[in-house]
Design an enzyme around this catalytic site. Structure first.
Site, mmCIF file in Angstrom:
data_model
loop_
_atom_site.group_PDB
_atom_site.id
_atom_site.type_symbol
_atom_site.label_atom_id
_atom_site.label_comp_id
_atom_site.label_asym_id
_atom_site.label_seq_id
_atom_site.Cartn_x
_atom_site.Cartn_y
_atom_site.Cartn_z
ATOM 1 N N ALA A 63 0.818 -1.217 0.000
ATOM 2 C CA ALA A 63 0.000 0.000 0.000
ATOM 3 C C ALA A 63 0.849 1.263 0.000
ATOM 4 O O ALA A 63 0.462 2.277 -0.588
ATOM 5 C CB ALA A 63 -0.945 -0.009 1.202
ATOM 6 N N PHE A 64 2.001 1.220 0.644
ATOM 7 C CA PHE A 64 2.867 2.391 0.723
ATOM 8 C C PHE A 64 3.329 2.843 -0.667
ATOM 9 O O PHE A 64 3.620 4.016 -0.877
ATOM 10 C CB PHE A 64 4.069 2.073 1.620
ATOM 11 C CG PHE A 64 4.738 3.281 2.194
ATOM 12 C CD1 PHE A 64 4.127 4.041 3.174
ATOM 13 C CD2 PHE A 64 5.997 3.656 1.758
ATOM 14 C CE1 PHE A 64 4.743 5.160 3.706
ATOM 15 C CE2 PHE A 64 6.627 4.765 2.285
ATOM 16 C CZ PHE A 64 5.999 5.521 3.266
ATOM 17 N N GLU A 65 3.375 1.922 -1.604
ATOM 18 C CA GLU A 65 3.818 2.240 -2.965
ATOM 19 C C GLU A 65 2.698 2.770 -3.855
ATOM 20 O O GLU A 65 2.952 3.257 -4.959
ATOM 21 C CB GLU A 65 4.456 1.006 -3.611
ATOM 22 C CG GLU A 65 5.789 0.607 -3.024
ATOM 23 C CD GLU A 65 5.700 -0.084 -1.672
ATOM 24 O OE1 GLU A 65 6.648 0.059 -0.881
ATOM 25 O OE2 GLU A 65 4.682 -0.774 -1.397
ATOM 26 N N VAL A 89 -2.474 -3.751 7.405
ATOM 27 C CA VAL A 89 -2.812 -4.431 8.652
ATOM 28 C C VAL A 89 -1.718 -4.235 9.693
ATOM 29 O O VAL A 89 -0.571 -3.930 9.372
ATOM 30 C CB VAL A 89 -3.063 -5.939 8.435
ATOM 31 C CG1 VAL A 89 -4.187 -6.163 7.443
ATOM 32 C CG2 VAL A 89 -1.809 -6.654 7.985
ATOM 33 N N ARG A 95 3.616 0.272 13.924
ATOM 34 C CA ARG A 95 2.258 0.769 14.096
ATOM 35 C C ARG A 95 1.668 1.035 12.716
ATOM 36 O O ARG A 95 2.067 1.981 12.046
ATOM 37 C CB ARG A 95 2.267 2.039 14.937
ATOM 38 C CG ARG A 95 2.982 1.914 16.245
ATOM 39 C CD ARG A 95 2.139 1.733 17.402
ATOM 40 N NE ARG A 95 0.938 2.549 17.341
ATOM 41 C CZ ARG A 95 0.076 2.600 18.297
ATOM 42 N NH1 ARG A 95 0.274 1.913 19.386
ATOM 43 N NH2 ARG A 95 -1.011 3.332 18.203
ATOM 44 N N SER A 120 -10.164 5.609 -3.029
ATOM 45 C CA SER A 120 -9.485 4.685 -2.136
ATOM 46 C C SER A 120 -10.373 3.528 -1.727
ATOM 47 O O SER A 120 -11.431 3.718 -1.139
ATOM 48 C CB SER A 120 -9.005 5.409 -0.880
ATOM 49 O OG SER A 120 -8.430 4.477 0.010
ATOM 50 N N HIS A 134 -11.370 -13.813 9.943
ATOM 51 C CA HIS A 134 -11.015 -12.469 9.481
ATOM 52 C C HIS A 134 -10.755 -12.449 7.979
ATOM 53 O O HIS A 134 -11.178 -11.525 7.287
ATOM 54 C CB HIS A 134 -9.788 -11.955 10.236
ATOM 55 C CG HIS A 134 -10.144 -11.161 11.439
ATOM 56 N ND1 HIS A 134 -9.435 -10.060 11.837
ATOM 57 C CD2 HIS A 134 -11.138 -11.292 12.339
ATOM 58 C CE1 HIS A 134 -9.968 -9.558 12.929
ATOM 59 N NE2 HIS A 134 -11.005 -10.293 13.256
#
Length: 166
Positions: A63-65, A89, A95, A120, A134
């Site tokens: 996700a950071f990319e 997650v 964190r 998003s 989950h």
């Protein structure tokens, strides 16, 4: 205040109409879960006059990319909208709130800087356990998110087009 939601026909592209291309950027972490969003989105977007051929699919590591990839795609001028999908997650090492906040804030910044709408479907659950319950819940939830983001995308693109050139 209650706001009515427009009927599908109010933001559906008619046959033969020029539809702006859509880029769908997906993080590969938890691919088996996030894939549900992509599949659901591709199916649902057809309800609004698009075909799956109108959507270009991109994958990034995590996700950071997503935000940088979304920004480059938006800057290319080829897309009327960018859709981002991922699952951030709490892996117990860091964190996850920091990553989640960075990704969501950056996606908003991309759309404000490029004037290309960015949607998003990056989910950031407070607690995620890698158990069947989950995983099943989030797979189902990503199906719903795919439908919701397709509707939001089609509606927004149509409304922005009605406002004229940027």
């Amino acid at each position: 205040m209650n706001i009515s939601t427009p009927a599908h026909s109010e933001f559906t592209f008619n046959a033969g109409a020029i539809r702006p291309r859509i880029a769908f950027v997906q993080a590969c972490w938890h691919r088996d879960i996030v894939d549900q969003c992509r599949s659901s989105f591709l199916s649902a977007i057809t309800q609004y006059g698009y075909s799956s051929d109108d959507v270009d699919l991109y994958e990034v590591s995590g996700a950071f990319e997503i935000p940088l990839h979304a920004k480059r795609l938006a800057q290319s001028g080829r897309y009327g909208a960018i859709v981002a999908a991922g699952l951030v997650v709490d892996g117990g090492i860091y964190r996850h709130e920091f990553v989640a906040q960075a990704v969501i804030n950056s996606l908003m910044q991309v759309q404000l800087e490029t004037d290309t709408p960015v949607f998003s479907a990056v989910l950031t659950p407070h607690h995620f356990h890698n158990g069947e319950e989950h995983i099943g819940f989030f797979k189902e939830h990503f199906v719903v998110k795919g439908v919701e983001v397709a509707r939001a995308c089609a509606d927004t693109v149509r409304k922005l087009l009605s406002l004229g050139n940027r």
